[in-house]
Write a protein that holds these residues in place. Structure first.
Motif, PDB file in Angstrom:
ATOM      1  N   SER A 174       0.808  -1.218   0.000  1.00 11.34           N
ATOM      2  CA  SER A 174       0.000   0.000   0.000  1.00 11.34           C
ATOM      3  C   SER A 174       0.845   1.275   0.000  1.00 11.34           C
ATOM      4  O   SER A 174       0.305   2.375   0.006  1.00 11.34           O
ATOM      5  CB  SER A 174      -0.930   0.016   1.212  1.00 11.34           C
ATOM      6  N   VAL A 175       2.168   1.144  -0.025  1.00  8.90           N
ATOM      7  CA  VAL A 175       3.053   2.306  -0.024  1.00  8.90           C
ATOM      8  C   VAL A 175       3.100   2.917  -1.427  1.00  8.90           C
ATOM      9  O   VAL A 175       3.276   2.218  -2.416  1.00  8.90           O
ATOM     10  CB  VAL A 175       4.477   1.917   0.452  1.00  8.90           C
ATOM     11  N   ASN A 176       2.927   4.235  -1.491  1.00  8.95           N
ATOM     12  CA  ASN A 176       3.004   4.977  -2.750  1.00  8.95           C
ATOM     13  C   ASN A 176       4.381   5.629  -2.847  1.00  8.95           C
ATOM     14  O   ASN A 176       4.739   6.454  -1.994  1.00  8.95           O
ATOM     15  CB  ASN A 176       1.929   6.053  -2.815  1.00  8.95           C
ATOM     16  N   VAL A 177       5.147   5.264  -3.879  1.00 15.59           N
ATOM     17  CA  VAL A 177       6.521   5.745  -4.025  1.00 15.59           C
ATOM     18  C   VAL A 177       6.628   6.632  -5.258  1.00 15.59           C
ATOM     19  O   VAL A 177       6.155   6.283  -6.334  1.00 15.59           O
ATOM     20  CB  VAL A 177       7.508   4.562  -4.143  1.00 15.59           C
ATOM     21  N   LEU A 178       7.280   7.774  -5.064  1.00 13.91           N
ATOM     22  CA  LEU A 178       7.636   8.648  -6.173  1.00 13.91           C
ATOM     23  C   LEU A 178       9.104   8.383  -6.492  1.00 13.91           C
ATOM     24  O   LEU A 178       9.975   8.571  -5.635  1.00 13.91           O
ATOM     25  CB  LEU A 178       7.422  10.114  -5.794  1.00 13.91           C
ATOM     26  N   LEU A 179       9.371   7.931  -7.710  1.00 14.85           N
ATOM     27  CA  LEU A 179      10.724   7.589  -8.154  1.00 14.85           C
ATOM     28  C   LEU A 179      11.175   8.642  -9.163  1.00 14.85           C
ATOM     29  O   LEU A 179      10.555   8.803 -10.215  1.00 14.85           O
ATOM     30  CB  LEU A 179      10.730   6.192  -8.772  1.00 14.85           C
ATOM     31  N   VAL A 180      12.248   9.361  -8.821  1.00 20.13           N
ATOM     32  CA  VAL A 180      12.687  10.493  -9.630  1.00 20.13           C
ATOM     33  C   VAL A 180      14.135  10.285 -10.064  1.00 20.13           C
ATOM     34  O   VAL A 180      15.047  10.307  -9.233  1.00 20.13           O
ATOM     35  CB  VAL A 180      12.581  11.819  -8.831  1.00 20.13           C
ATOM     36  N   ASP A 181      14.338  10.064 -11.356  1.00 20.37           N
ATOM     37  CA  ASP A 181      15.692   9.904 -11.892  1.00 20.37           C
ATOM     38  C   ASP A 181      15.637  10.232 -13.378  1.00 20.37           C
ATOM     39  O   ASP A 181      14.706   9.812 -14.072  1.00 20.37           O
ATOM     40  CB  ASP A 181      16.187   8.469 -11.673  1.00 20.37           C
ATOM     41  N   ASP A 182      16.628  10.970 -13.869  1.00 18.59           N
ATOM     42  CA  ASP A 182      16.636  11.338 -15.283  1.00 18.59           C
ATOM     43  C   ASP A 182      17.097  10.198 -16.184  1.00 18.59           C
ATOM     44  O   ASP A 182      16.947  10.266 -17.394  1.00 18.59           O
ATOM     45  CB  ASP A 182      17.486  12.591 -15.524  1.00 18.59           C
ATOM     46  N   ASN A 183      17.591   9.121 -15.593  1.00 18.71           N
ATOM     47  CA  ASN A 183      18.048   7.964 -16.356  1.00 18.71           C
ATOM     48  C   ASN A 183      16.950   6.889 -16.348  1.00 18.71           C
ATOM     49  O   ASN A 183      16.665   6.302 -15.300  1.00 18.71           O
ATOM     50  CB  ASN A 183      19.347   7.440 -15.737  1.00 18.71           C
ATOM     51  N   GLN A 184      16.374   6.649 -17.512  1.00 22.22           N
ATOM     52  CA  GLN A 184      15.287   5.671 -17.622  1.00 22.22           C
ATOM     53  C   GLN A 184      15.714   4.282 -17.166  1.00 22.22           C
ATOM     54  O   GLN A 184      14.959   3.568 -16.515  1.00 22.22           O
ATOM     55  CB  GLN A 184      14.766   5.603 -19.065  1.00 22.22           C
ATOM     56  N   HIS A 185      16.943   3.890 -17.472  1.00 19.34           N
ATOM     57  CA  HIS A 185      17.423   2.563 -17.063  1.00 19.34           C
ATOM     58  C   HIS A 185      17.492   2.450 -15.539  1.00 19.34           C
ATOM     59  O   HIS A 185      17.133   1.418 -14.970  1.00 19.34           O
ATOM     60  CB  HIS A 185      18.792   2.263 -17.682  1.00 19.34           C
ATOM     61  N   MET A 186      17.926   3.527 -14.878  1.00 20.10           N
ATOM     62  CA  MET A 186      17.994   3.513 -13.411  1.00 20.10           C
ATOM     63  C   MET A 186      16.582   3.439 -12.823  1.00 20.10           C
ATOM     64  O   MET A 186      16.368   2.737 -11.818  1.00 20.10           O
ATOM     65  CB  MET A 186      18.715   4.787 -12.933  1.00 20.10           C
ATOM     66  N   ARG A 187      15.640   4.138 -13.434  1.00 21.96           N
ATOM     67  CA  ARG A 187      14.244   4.050 -12.966  1.00 21.96           C
ATOM     68  C   ARG A 187      13.720   2.631 -13.134  1.00 21.96           C
ATOM     69  O   ARG A 187      13.030   2.117 -12.256  1.00 21.96           O
ATOM     70  CB  ARG A 187      13.351   5.053 -13.702  1.00 21.96           C
ATOM     71  N   THR A 188      14.059   1.978 -14.238  1.00 18.42           N
ATOM     72  CA  THR A 188      13.597   0.612 -14.486  1.00 18.42           C
ATOM     73  C   THR A 188      14.171  -0.350 -13.443  1.00 18.42           C
ATOM     74  O   THR A 188      13.446  -1.179 -12.881  1.00 18.42           O
ATOM     75  CB  THR A 188      14.001   0.156 -15.908  1.00 18.42           C
ATOM     76  N   ILE A 189      15.466  -0.213 -13.153  1.00 14.81           N
ATOM     77  CA  ILE A 189      16.108  -1.082 -12.160  1.00 14.81           C
ATOM     78  C   ILE A 189      15.504  -0.847 -10.780  1.00 14.81           C
ATOM     79  O   ILE A 189      15.153  -1.796 -10.069  1.00 14.81           O
ATOM     80  CB  ILE A 189      17.636  -0.843 -12.136  1.00 14.81           C
ATOM     81  N   THR A 190      15.397   0.415 -10.386  1.00 21.09           N
ATOM     82  CA  THR A 190      14.862   0.747  -9.059  1.00 21.09           C
ATOM     83  C   THR A 190      13.413   0.310  -8.933  1.00 21.09           C
ATOM     84  O   THR A 190      13.008  -0.245  -7.906  1.00 21.09           O
ATOM     85  CB  THR A 190      15.003   2.252  -8.779  1.00 21.09           C
ATOM     86  N   SER A 191      12.641   0.519  -9.970  1.00 21.36           N
ATOM     87  CA  SER A 191      11.242   0.104  -9.964  1.00 21.36           C
ATOM     88  C   SER A 191      11.125  -1.413  -9.800  1.00 21.36           C
ATOM     89  O   SER A 191      10.273  -1.912  -9.049  1.00 21.36           O
ATOM     90  CB  SER A 191      10.548   0.561 -11.247  1.00 21.36           C
ATOM     91  N   ALA A 192      11.981  -2.163 -10.479  1.00 19.16           N
ATOM     92  CA  ALA A 192      11.963  -3.629 -10.353  1.00 19.16           C
ATOM     93  C   ALA A 192      12.304  -4.054  -8.925  1.00 19.16           C
ATOM     94  O   ALA A 192      11.690  -4.984  -8.378  1.00 19.16           O
ATOM     95  CB  ALA A 192      12.947  -4.254 -11.344  1.00 19.16           C
ATOM     96  N   ILE A 193      13.255  -3.367  -8.301  1.00 18.62           N
ATOM     97  CA  ILE A 193      13.605  -3.670  -6.910  1.00 18.62           C
ATOM     98  C   ILE A 193      12.410  -3.401  -6.005  1.00 18.62           C
ATOM     99  O   ILE A 193      12.074  -4.219  -5.139  1.00 18.62           O
ATOM    100  CB  ILE A 193      14.842  -2.850  -6.465  1.00 18.62           C
ATOM    101  N   LEU A 194      11.765  -2.253  -6.199  1.00 13.57           N
ATOM    102  CA  LEU A 194      10.603  -1.900  -5.376  1.00 13.57           C
ATOM    103  C   LEU A 194       9.463  -2.910  -5.584  1.00 13.57           C
ATOM    104  O   LEU A 194       8.824  -3.344  -4.621  1.00 13.57           O
ATOM    105  CB  LEU A 194      10.135  -0.486  -5.701  1.00 13.57           C
ATOM    106  N   GLN A 195       9.225  -3.297  -6.829  1.00 12.68           N
ATOM    107  CA  GLN A 195       8.160  -4.263  -7.111  1.00 12.68           C
ATOM    108  C   GLN A 195       8.460  -5.618  -6.492  1.00 12.68           C
ATOM    109  O   GLN A 195       7.538  -6.317  -6.056  1.00 12.68           O
ATOM    110  CB  GLN A 195       7.954  -4.382  -8.618  1.00 12.68           C
ATOM    111  N   SER A 196       9.743  -5.977  -6.408  1.00  9.52           N
ATOM    112  CA  SER A 196      10.093  -7.264  -5.808  1.00  9.52           C
ATOM    113  C   SER A 196       9.747  -7.297  -4.317  1.00  9.52           C
ATOM    114  O   SER A 196       9.602  -8.367  -3.744  1.00  9.52           O
ATOM    115  CB  SER A 196      11.583  -7.576  -6.014  1.00  9.52           C
TER     116      SER A 196
END
Length: 173
Positions: A6-28
């Motif tokens: 239920s946690v809402n996270v705002l992920l802010v990074d100008d590098n799309q690849h870094m957002r993809t990696i971080t998002s995958a970690i958060l989703q895991s």
């Protein structure tokens, strides 16, 4: 980490690849509500549109970097949530950068390349062990003192500093 769905996270990074990696970690970890943006200005807009519980921001972005984003979250009169936990991500771990982020009001700091453990440790810290906020003339944000130092001999200016200690420090000055 259980219970993060239920946690809402705002992920802010100008590098799309870094957002993809971080998002995958958060989703895991079960986090499903992740709002991704590429810079601090878009992040401020996103905070007005979404109820966010935690922001993970990159240090170096254009036109608005993570440090200035954090300052605006903490100090702007129209801030959606000045108490928003902010975790700073950066590839630059020099002491000056860490200090600049801390002095802007960042709660936690994680160095790239990130690991799932490092990200989860910072999330646990802001959720399970939040630091109290301090407001002074020049700073608003989480308490920058993480521990009480035994034998500290500097000025005691905090309201929770023992009165006797304040008096003793004044006599030493």
């Amino acid at each position: 980490m259980a219970g993060l769905q239920s946690v809402n996270v705002l992920l802010v990074d100008d590098n799309q690849h870094m957002r993809t990696i971080t998002s995958a970690i958060l989703q895991s970890a079960g986090i499903r509500n992740i709002y991704e943006v590429a810079d601090g200005a878009a992040a401020l807009d996103s905070l007005r549109e979404h109820n966010v519980d935690l922001a993970i921001v990159d240090f170096n972005m254009f036109p608005l970097d993570g440090v200035e984003f954090t300052r605006l979250v903490r100090n702007s009169p129209d801030s959606a949530n000045p108490y928003l936990p902010v975790i700073m991500m950066t590839g630059h771990s020099e002491r000056t950068r860490v200090t600049e982020a801390r002095d802007a009001g960042v709660n936690e700091f994680v160095v790239k390349p990130i690991t799932a453990k490092a990200v989860f440790d910072r999330i646990k810290a802001v959720i399970l062990r939040p630091r109290p906020f301090v407001k002074t003339e020049g700073y608003f944000g989480p308490d920058r003192r993480r521990v009480k130092t035994p034998g500290y001999r500097g000025p005691l200016r905090r309201s929770d500093d023992p009165k006797a200690d304040q008096d003793a420090a004044a006599l030493q000055a």
